[in-house]
Design a protein around this motif. Structure first.
Motif, PDB file in Angstrom:
ATOM      1  N   GLU A 143      -9.891 -20.696  19.426  1.00 16.26           N
ATOM      2  CA  GLU A 143     -10.768 -21.872  19.493  1.00 16.26           C
ATOM      3  C   GLU A 143      -9.990 -23.095  19.965  1.00 16.26           C
ATOM      4  OE1 GLU A 143     -13.979 -20.705  15.990  1.00 16.26           O
ATOM      5  OE2 GLU A 143     -12.107 -21.680  15.438  1.00 16.26           O
ATOM      6  N   LYS A 144      -8.762 -23.250  19.486  1.00 23.95           N
ATOM      7  CA  LYS A 144      -7.932 -24.369  19.930  1.00 23.95           C
ATOM      8  C   LYS A 144      -7.612 -24.249  21.422  1.00 23.95           C
ATOM      9  CE  LYS A 144      -5.724 -25.532  15.563  1.00 23.95           C
ATOM     10  NZ  LYS A 144      -4.440 -25.663  14.850  1.00 23.95           N
ATOM     11  N   MET A 145      -7.289 -23.033  21.863  1.00 22.65           N
ATOM     12  CA  MET A 145      -7.008 -22.809  23.277  1.00 22.65           C
ATOM     13  C   MET A 145      -8.230 -23.194  24.113  1.00 22.65           C
ATOM     14  SD  MET A 145      -5.759 -19.275  25.196  1.00 22.65           S
ATOM     15  CE  MET A 145      -7.351 -18.436  25.251  1.00 22.65           C
ATOM     16  N   ALA A 146      -9.405 -22.735  23.700  1.00 17.00           N
ATOM     17  CA  ALA A 146     -10.643 -23.009  24.439  1.00 17.00           C
ATOM     18  C   ALA A 146     -11.006 -24.486  24.438  1.00 17.00           C
ATOM     19  CB  ALA A 146     -11.794 -22.190  23.862  1.00 17.00           C
ATOM     20  N   ALA A 147     -10.620 -25.199  23.387  1.00 14.54           N
ATOM     21  CA  ALA A 147     -10.943 -26.621  23.269  1.00 14.54           C
ATOM     22  C   ALA A 147      -9.927 -27.524  23.965  1.00 14.54           C
ATOM     23  CB  ALA A 147     -11.048 -27.008  21.792  1.00 14.54           C
ATOM     24  N   GLY A 148      -8.868 -26.945  24.542  1.00 17.81           N
ATOM     25  CA  GLY A 148      -7.846 -27.752  25.202  1.00 17.81           C
ATOM     26  C   GLY A 148      -6.962 -28.485  24.210  1.00 17.81           C
ATOM     27  N   GLU A 149      -6.778 -27.890  23.024  1.00 14.18           N
ATOM     28  CA  GLU A 149      -5.900 -28.461  21.998  1.00 14.18           C
ATOM     29  C   GLU A 149      -4.591 -27.675  21.978  1.00 14.18           C
ATOM     30  OE1 GLU A 149      -8.010 -28.233  18.288  1.00 14.18           O
ATOM     31  OE2 GLU A 149      -9.744 -29.324  19.073  1.00 14.18           O
ATOM     32  N   TRP A 150      -3.566 -28.265  21.363  1.00 15.32           N
ATOM     33  CA  TRP A 150      -2.291 -27.568  21.217  1.00 15.32           C
ATOM     34  C   TRP A 150      -2.495 -26.366  20.301  1.00 15.32           C
ATOM     35  CZ3 TRP A 150       1.506 -28.527  24.431  1.00 15.32           C
ATOM     36  CH2 TRP A 150       1.558 -29.764  25.066  1.00 15.32           C
ATOM     37  N   TYR A 151      -1.918 -25.225  20.681  1.00 12.27           N
ATOM     38  CA  TYR A 151      -2.027 -24.001  19.898  1.00 12.27           C
ATOM     39  C   TYR A 151      -0.769 -23.159  20.116  1.00 12.27           C
ATOM     40  CZ  TYR A 151      -2.909 -21.539  24.262  1.00 12.27           C
ATOM     41  OH  TYR A 151      -2.779 -21.023  25.521  1.00 12.27           O
ATOM     42  N   VAL A 152      -0.610 -22.119  19.305  1.00 11.27           N
ATOM     43  CA  VAL A 152       0.472 -21.157  19.453  1.00 11.27           C
ATOM     44  C   VAL A 152      -0.155 -19.839  19.902  1.00 11.27           C
ATOM     45  CG1 VAL A 152       2.318 -19.905  18.263  1.00 11.27           C
ATOM     46  CG2 VAL A 152       1.863 -22.300  17.688  1.00 11.27           C
ATOM     47  N   CYS A 153       0.339 -19.286  20.995  1.00  8.12           N
ATOM     48  CA  CYS A 153      -0.303 -18.092  21.564  1.00  8.12           C
ATOM     49  C   CYS A 153       0.062 -16.804  20.846  1.00  8.12           C
ATOM     50  CB  CYS A 153      -0.023 -17.987  23.056  1.00  8.12           C
ATOM     51  SG  CYS A 153       1.667 -17.530  23.443  1.00  8.12           S
ATOM     52  N   ILE A 154       1.043 -16.840  19.957  1.00 12.85           N
ATOM     53  CA  ILE A 154       1.379 -15.646  19.186  1.00 12.85           C
ATOM     54  C   ILE A 154       0.383 -15.562  18.038  1.00 12.85           C
ATOM     55  CG2 ILE A 154       3.164 -14.437  17.875  1.00 12.85           C
ATOM     56  CD1 ILE A 154       3.703 -14.922  20.958  1.00 12.85           C
ATOM     57  N   ASP A 155      -0.576 -14.638  18.197  1.00  7.74           N
ATOM     58  CA  ASP A 155      -1.707 -14.562  17.281  1.00  7.74           C
ATOM     59  C   ASP A 155      -2.375 -13.207  17.472  1.00  7.74           C
ATOM     60  OD1 ASP A 155      -3.972 -15.912  15.661  1.00  7.74           O
ATOM     61  OD2 ASP A 155      -4.998 -15.282  17.507  1.00  7.74           O
ATOM     62  N   PRO A 156      -2.768 -12.528  16.402  1.00  9.48           N
ATOM     63  CA  PRO A 156      -3.374 -11.203  16.552  1.00  9.48           C
ATOM     64  C   PRO A 156      -4.631 -11.192  17.435  1.00  9.48           C
ATOM     65  CG  PRO A 156      -2.774 -11.584  14.261  1.00  9.48           C
ATOM     66  CD  PRO A 156      -2.552 -12.872  15.003  1.00  9.48           C
ATOM     67  N   GLU A 157      -5.505 -12.189  17.314  1.00 11.21           N
ATOM     68  CA  GLU A 157      -6.718 -12.216  18.134  1.00 11.21           C
ATOM     69  C   GLU A 157      -6.367 -12.387  19.615  1.00 11.21           C
ATOM     70  OE1 GLU A 157     -11.027 -14.480  18.524  1.00 11.21           O
ATOM     71  OE2 GLU A 157      -9.406 -15.511  17.468  1.00 11.21           O
ATOM     72  N   LEU A 158      -5.459 -13.321  19.920  1.00 12.05           N
ATOM     73  CA  LEU A 158      -5.048 -13.520  21.308  1.00 12.05           C
ATOM     74  C   LEU A 158      -4.271 -12.314  21.836  1.00 12.05           C
ATOM     75  CD1 LEU A 158      -4.084 -17.312  21.260  1.00 12.05           C
ATOM     76  CD2 LEU A 158      -6.175 -16.252  22.143  1.00 12.05           C
ATOM     77  N   ASP A 159      -3.452 -11.683  20.969  1.00 12.23           N
ATOM     78  CA  ASP A 159      -2.740 -10.465  21.375  1.00 12.23           C
ATOM     79  C   ASP A 159      -3.724  -9.383  21.793  1.00 12.23           C
ATOM     80  OD1 ASP A 159      -0.291 -11.643  20.798  1.00 12.23           O
ATOM     81  OD2 ASP A 159      -0.048 -10.612  18.875  1.00 12.23           O
ATOM     82  N   ALA A 160      -4.799  -9.200  21.026  1.00  9.58           N
ATOM     83  CA  ALA A 160      -5.803  -8.177  21.341  1.00  9.58           C
ATOM     84  C   ALA A 160      -6.496  -8.484  22.673  1.00  9.58           C
ATOM     85  CB  ALA A 160      -6.826  -8.079  20.211  1.00  9.58           C
ATOM     86  N   LEU A 161      -6.788  -9.757  22.926  1.00 12.15           N
ATOM     87  CA  LEU A 161      -7.419 -10.143  24.191  1.00 12.15           C
ATOM     88  C   LEU A 161      -6.475  -9.901  25.366  1.00 12.15           C
ATOM     89  CD1 LEU A 161      -9.138 -13.421  22.991  1.00 12.15           C
ATOM     90  CD2 LEU A 161     -10.287 -11.291  23.646  1.00 12.15           C
ATOM     91  N   ARG A 162      -5.196 -10.196  25.168  1.00 16.03           N
ATOM     92  CA  ARG A 162      -4.214  -9.953  26.236  1.00 16.03           C
ATOM     93  C   ARG A 162      -4.051  -8.449  26.503  1.00 16.03           C
ATOM     94  NH1 ARG A 162      -1.714 -14.454  23.803  1.00 16.03           N
ATOM     95  NH2 ARG A 162      -0.387 -13.090  22.548  1.00 16.03           N
ATOM     96  N   THR A 163      -4.095  -7.651  25.441  1.00 13.55           N
ATOM     97  CA  THR A 163      -3.992  -6.197  25.620  1.00 13.55           C
ATOM     98  C   THR A 163      -5.167  -5.668  26.433  1.00 13.55           C
ATOM     99  OG1 THR A 163      -2.705  -5.937  23.599  1.00 13.55           O
ATOM    100  CG2 THR A 163      -3.861  -3.978  24.416  1.00 13.55           C
ATOM    101  N   ALA A 164      -6.375  -6.135  26.137  1.00 15.66           N
ATOM    102  CA  ALA A 164      -7.558  -5.720  26.913  1.00 15.66           C
ATOM    103  C   ALA A 164      -7.395  -6.112  28.379  1.00 15.66           C
ATOM    104  CB  ALA A 164      -8.822  -6.340  26.323  1.00 15.66           C
ATOM    105  N   ALA A 165      -6.879  -7.306  28.629  1.00 11.19           N
ATOM    106  CA  ALA A 165      -6.663  -7.758  30.009  1.00 11.19           C
ATOM    107  C   ALA A 165      -5.578  -6.926  30.690  1.00 11.19           C
ATOM    108  CB  ALA A 165      -6.302  -9.240  30.034  1.00 11.19           C
ATOM    109  N   GLN A 166      -4.507  -6.617  29.964  1.00 12.48           N
ATOM    110  CA  GLN A 166      -3.436  -5.802  30.548  1.00 12.48           C
ATOM    111  C   GLN A 166      -3.968  -4.443  30.990  1.00 12.48           C
ATOM    112  OE1 GLN A 166      -0.628  -5.784  27.335  1.00 12.48           O
ATOM    113  NE2 GLN A 166       0.312  -7.718  27.948  1.00 12.48           N
ATOM    114  N   GLU A 167      -4.851  -3.858  30.191  1.00  7.82           N
ATOM    115  CA  GLU A 167      -5.417  -2.559  30.553  1.00  7.82           C
ATOM    116  C   GLU A 167      -6.298  -2.676  31.801  1.00  7.82           C
ATOM    117  OE1 GLU A 167      -7.190  -1.101  26.943  1.00  7.82           O
ATOM    118  OE2 GLU A 167      -5.235  -0.791  26.021  1.00  7.82           O
ATOM    119  N   ALA A 168      -7.096  -3.735  31.880  1.00  9.95           N
ATOM    120  CA  ALA A 168      -7.952  -3.938  33.056  1.00  9.95           C
ATOM    121  C   ALA A 168      -7.108  -4.206  34.302  1.00  9.95           C
ATOM    122  CB  ALA A 168      -8.923  -5.092  32.810  1.00  9.95           C
TER     123      ALA A 168
END
Length: 184
Positions: A7-32
């Motif tokens: 949500e912070k990433m989507a809102a243009g706020e400072w965030y840390v990308c090491i996160d289980p939800e973001l990791d799962a999204l990156r894994t889906a993208a890596q497979e595609a």
């Protein structure tokens, strides 16, 4: 409870990308991305099926040559007839909209992610996502780099190897590092 890192990433706020939800999204993208880059051209077509499904929008006859890389994919919108040449990277931590008829040369890089300027906060992994908007009928030469927060106007030309750090008005040509207008 505070906003999630996504949500912070989507809102243009400072965030840390090491996160289980973001990791799962990156894994889906890596497979595609892997599927897209690995399929024989006739099977892949203009865009591999999984990558096409991952993107926010894909216009008619939009094409992405392999190899290609993006960490999320769901922030990428391509207009009709967009062409992205081989070796391009779109770090789509924020929305990236590419207008109809726009051509990206080989190895074009679009970087939405920006790390914190304070070394301690950077070491803590803080980053911010800034959207990129590219208008219709734009030509971006090979090896150009587009930084987050930039808008490129319709029918502009970005010379090969240019580093675009600021908005580019419609119909002008920019070259160099940092990119500057050479003619309108």
């Amino acid at each position: 409870m505070g906003a999630s890192k996504r949500e912070k990433m989507a809102a243009g706020e400072w965030y840390v990308c090491i996160d289980p939800e973001l990791d799962a999204l990156r894994t889906a993208a890596q497979e595609a991305v892997f599927e897209h880059n690995s399929l024989p051209p006739r099977q892949r077509g203009n865009i591999g099926p999984a990558l096409r499904q991952l993107f926010a929008a894909v216009g008619e006859n939009a094409r992405v040559e392999a190899p290609f890389y993006c960490p999320y994919g769901f922030n990428i919108s391509l207009g009709d007839g967009v062409f992205i040449n081989a070796g391009s990277v779109i770090l789509d931590t924020a929305p990236v909209r590419i207008g109809a008829g726009t051509l990206l040369g080989p190895a074009v890089q679009i970087y939405c992610a920006e790390h914190h300027k304070d070394a301690g906060k950077r070491r803590a992994g803080l980053e911010i996502a800034r959207a990129v908007t590219i208008g219709e009928g734009v030509w971006i030469g090979g090896g150009a780099i587009i930084l987050g927060g930039v808008t490129i106007g319709d029918e502009a030309i970005v010379g090969a190897g240019a580093v675009v750090t600021k908005d580019v008005p419609a119909g002008v040509t920019v070259v160099g590092n940092p990119a500057r207008v050479v003619r309108g």
